[in-house]
Write a protein that holds these residues in place. Sequence first.
Motif, PDB file in Angstrom:
ATOM      1  N   SER A  53       0.822  -1.203   0.000  1.00 26.37           N
ATOM      2  CA  SER A  53       0.000   0.000   0.000  1.00 26.37           C
ATOM      3  C   SER A  53       0.862   1.260   0.000  1.00 26.37           C
ATOM      4  CB  SER A  53      -0.921  -0.006   1.226  1.00 26.37           C
ATOM      5  OG  SER A  53      -1.699   1.163   1.278  1.00 26.37           O
ATOM      6  N   PHE A  54       1.867   1.316   0.860  1.00 33.67           N
ATOM      7  CA  PHE A  54       2.763   2.468   0.892  1.00 33.67           C
ATOM      8  C   PHE A  54       3.603   2.561  -0.378  1.00 33.67           C
ATOM      9  CE2 PHE A  54       3.784   4.361   5.349  1.00 33.67           C
ATOM     10  CZ  PHE A  54       2.651   5.140   5.258  1.00 33.67           C
ATOM     11  N   ALA A  55       4.038   1.412  -0.895  1.00 30.78           N
ATOM     12  CA  ALA A  55       4.847   1.420  -2.121  1.00 30.78           C
ATOM     13  C   ALA A  55       4.058   2.004  -3.284  1.00 30.78           C
ATOM     14  CB  ALA A  55       5.313   0.006  -2.457  1.00 30.78           C
ATOM     15  N   GLU A  56       2.756   1.694  -3.364  1.00 35.02           N
ATOM     16  CA  GLU A  56       1.927   2.244  -4.428  1.00 35.02           C
ATOM     17  C   GLU A  56       1.767   3.756  -4.278  1.00 35.02           C
ATOM     18  OE1 GLU A  56       0.417   0.712  -7.257  1.00 35.02           O
ATOM     19  OE2 GLU A  56       2.033  -0.665  -6.676  1.00 35.02           O
ATOM     20  N   TRP A  57       1.659   4.214  -3.043  1.00 36.68           N
ATOM     21  CA  TRP A  57       1.542   5.658  -2.819  1.00 36.68           C
ATOM     22  C   TRP A  57       2.862   6.361  -3.175  1.00 36.68           C
ATOM     23  CZ3 TRP A  57      -0.953   7.995   2.245  1.00 36.68           C
ATOM     24  CH2 TRP A  57      -1.352   9.304   1.987  1.00 36.68           C
ATOM     25  N   GLN A  58       3.976   5.768  -2.765  1.00 32.64           N
ATOM     26  CA  GLN A  58       5.269   6.364  -3.114  1.00 32.64           C
ATOM     27  C   GLN A  58       5.477   6.370  -4.622  1.00 32.64           C
ATOM     28  OE1 GLN A  58       8.805   4.299  -1.727  1.00 32.64           O
ATOM     29  NE2 GLN A  58       9.931   6.214  -1.544  1.00 32.64           N
ATOM     30  N   LYS A  59       5.043   5.303  -5.283  1.00 36.68           N
ATOM     31  CA  LYS A  59       5.164   5.249  -6.741  1.00 36.68           C
ATOM     32  C   LYS A  59       4.346   6.351  -7.391  1.00 36.68           C
ATOM     33  CE  LYS A  59       3.349   1.783  -9.070  1.00 36.68           C
ATOM     34  NZ  LYS A  59       3.157   0.405  -9.603  1.00 36.68           N
ATOM     35  N   ALA A  60       3.163   6.636  -6.846  1.00 38.78           N
ATOM     36  CA  ALA A  60       2.356   7.737  -7.375  1.00 38.78           C
ATOM     37  C   ALA A  60       3.106   9.057  -7.234  1.00 38.78           C
ATOM     38  CB  ALA A  60       1.016   7.803  -6.651  1.00 38.78           C
ATOM     39  N   HIS A  61       3.764   9.268  -6.100  1.00 37.22           N
ATOM     40  CA  HIS A  61       4.545  10.487  -5.912  1.00 37.22           C
ATOM     41  C   HIS A  61       5.657  10.594  -6.955  1.00 37.22           C
ATOM     42  CE1 HIS A  61       3.673  12.531  -1.868  1.00 37.22           C
ATOM     43  NE2 HIS A  61       2.611  11.816  -2.176  1.00 37.22           N
ATOM     44  N   GLU A  62       6.374   9.511  -7.121  1.00 37.85           N
ATOM     45  CA  GLU A  62       7.575   9.552  -7.960  1.00 37.85           C
ATOM     46  C   GLU A  62       7.260   9.495  -9.450  1.00 37.85           C
ATOM     47  OE1 GLU A  62      10.548   7.375  -4.715  1.00 37.85           O
ATOM     48  OE2 GLU A  62       9.812   6.266  -6.447  1.00 37.85           O
ATOM     49  N   VAL A  63       6.273   8.696  -9.834  1.00 39.85           N
ATOM     50  CA  VAL A  63       5.997   8.452 -11.254  1.00 39.85           C
ATOM     51  C   VAL A  63       4.857   9.342 -11.761  1.00 39.85           C
ATOM     52  CG1 VAL A  63       5.326   6.728 -12.969  1.00 39.85           C
ATOM     53  CG2 VAL A  63       6.835   6.087 -11.069  1.00 39.85           C
ATOM     54  N   THR A  64       3.744   9.348 -11.051  1.00 38.18           N
ATOM     55  CA  THR A  64       2.582  10.111 -11.507  1.00 38.18           C
ATOM     56  C   THR A  64       2.735  11.606 -11.257  1.00 38.18           C
ATOM     57  OG1 THR A  64       1.185   8.186 -11.026  1.00 38.18           O
ATOM     58  CG2 THR A  64       0.065  10.288 -11.372  1.00 38.18           C
ATOM     59  N   PHE A  65       3.198  11.958 -10.047  1.00 41.56           N
ATOM     60  CA  PHE A  65       3.299  13.372  -9.680  1.00 41.56           C
ATOM     61  C   PHE A  65       4.676  13.975  -9.978  1.00 41.56           C
ATOM     62  CE2 PHE A  65       0.360  12.062  -5.942  1.00 41.56           C
ATOM     63  CZ  PHE A  65      -0.715  11.922  -6.800  1.00 41.56           C
ATOM     64  N   LYS A  66       5.670  13.129 -10.301  1.00 43.01           N
ATOM     65  CA  LYS A  66       7.041  13.593 -10.572  1.00 43.01           C
ATOM     66  C   LYS A  66       7.654  14.292  -9.348  1.00 43.01           C
ATOM     67  CE  LYS A  66       6.289  12.206 -14.769  1.00 43.01           C
ATOM     68  NZ  LYS A  66       6.739  10.844 -15.172  1.00 43.01           N
ATOM     69  N   ALA A  67       7.289  13.859  -8.160  1.00 40.09           N
ATOM     70  CA  ALA A  67       7.839  14.430  -6.934  1.00 40.09           C
ATOM     71  C   ALA A  67       9.136  13.717  -6.574  1.00 40.09           C
ATOM     72  CB  ALA A  67       6.839  14.294  -5.794  1.00 40.09           C
ATOM     73  N   ARG A  68      10.113  14.489  -6.138  1.00 40.84           N
ATOM     74  CA  ARG A  68      11.378  13.924  -5.694  1.00 40.84           C
ATOM     75  C   ARG A  68      11.335  13.657  -4.192  1.00 40.84           C
ATOM     76  NH1 ARG A  68      14.865  18.866  -7.412  1.00 40.84           N
ATOM     77  NH2 ARG A  68      13.082  19.718  -6.271  1.00 40.84           N
TER      78      ARG A  68
END
Length: 469
Positions: free
Chosen positions: A56-71
């Motif tokens: 669950s957390f990995a999917e949220w982090q992936k959204a930050h990094e891949v979908t939102f382009k957040a560093r």
Amino acid sequence: MKQSPAETLDTPIGRLSFTPDFINGYPSGESVELLFDQIDFQRACQAYLWSIPIVSFAEWQKAHEVTFKARSGDVVVYDNYLAKLGILTANATTPYIISFFNLDETGPMVVRMPAGAVAGFADDMWQRPLIDMGQTGPDKGQGGVYVIAGPGQHAEPPQGGYLATSPTSNVFWGFRALDKDPAKAKALLELLEIYPLSQSNNPPKKTGVDISGIRWSQTPPRGIEYWRSLHAIIQREPVHERDRWFMAMLKPLGIEKGKPFEPDERQARLLADGALVGEAMAKANDFEKRLKEAHYAEGTHWHFALVIDPSQRAEFYDQLDGRAAWFYEAVTTSSGMVTRTPGVGQVYLGTYKDKDGDWLDGSKSYRLRVPANAPVEQFWSMTVYDVGARCLIDNPSQQADRSSRMDLKVNDDGSTDLYVSPKAPAGHEENWVETVPGRGWFSYFRLYGPKQEHFDGSWVLSDFEKADG
């Protein structure tokens, strides 16, 4: 040559044969194949329940990094319905400010919390709390400097600051401004600082990432994609002693640390079946809780949604069923979320059934009567979630909650009737949340700053009742 006699047994997993018999002989080739399939299938089911928090957390982090382009260390503000629509059981009332830290990349991170009506915390990737910040943290809402370090990293907080060391390399950090005034909440966010400890002498300005208009979801994927997500986060994190048995279970299924995920046809089939049945088990474990700690009050179908210790540990075991139940439908833990101190933190009540014991149905109409004098120092809220996504209900009105912060119609005795149905009841539109026919839903009732009347049971929330459509 005369064939040896064989004993055949009908078992819950199918027919097994042994030569010459079960006690004194060996399993047939067909039975060996069936038994190995069952071993690996059952292990996949249990590994699903075990791995829910980290996936669950990995999917949220992936959204930050891949979908939102957040560093790493960038902050994402979730302050509207669409932004929160992808978060597991998000509250719809207060804004979230979220960041993920990859401490392998950044080294220890500094968080400077402002003074005021704020609550924050950091969790490791298994969703175990590292430290609370703000009103429920050691700074008690007076503001403070926190340093988050990763495995093997040495860090010294500044004088008067606080240090937390994470057992995982990736860390979740979250912040909520609790003030009702959006301008004050925004001002508190402006005072927040996040930067690598190595840059303390010249701290960079924090970077905010705009996610306006983006549809996304952290709901764990289904089928083989669930295991791809698990495999990917395993590669980024250390394996801890408590998880070595589960790593052994995953090895015959093609999931190993340090090796690519390339399942063969048999492994892929068993993993897909394990994800399907594992999620079915998670639903039963969550929606029909058999944990006595979840009991709220006699005569109601409400229960305490979060019943694990934030550490996920009991005296003689780790709380496997409790954490699987919470993290299937929700996200994050902190000490403030399991408060026993009046006036501090939050309480989460959840329900999936109406007064008659029937599952809540998106095609039917319901009324919830909130008794007068709800025991809260801050406010209460009732939120409706979709069973499939476990996120805010995605309805045409784009409104999923009603709270005491809103201008609601109140009864003469001080109670408040809330309505959940496909169509607004005439004259009660301001107290209504829209449901979607054909989709199950459930609800959380949150108490922010719960008072003594909650803890001593003198104030009890009633059940949803069926109402005229």
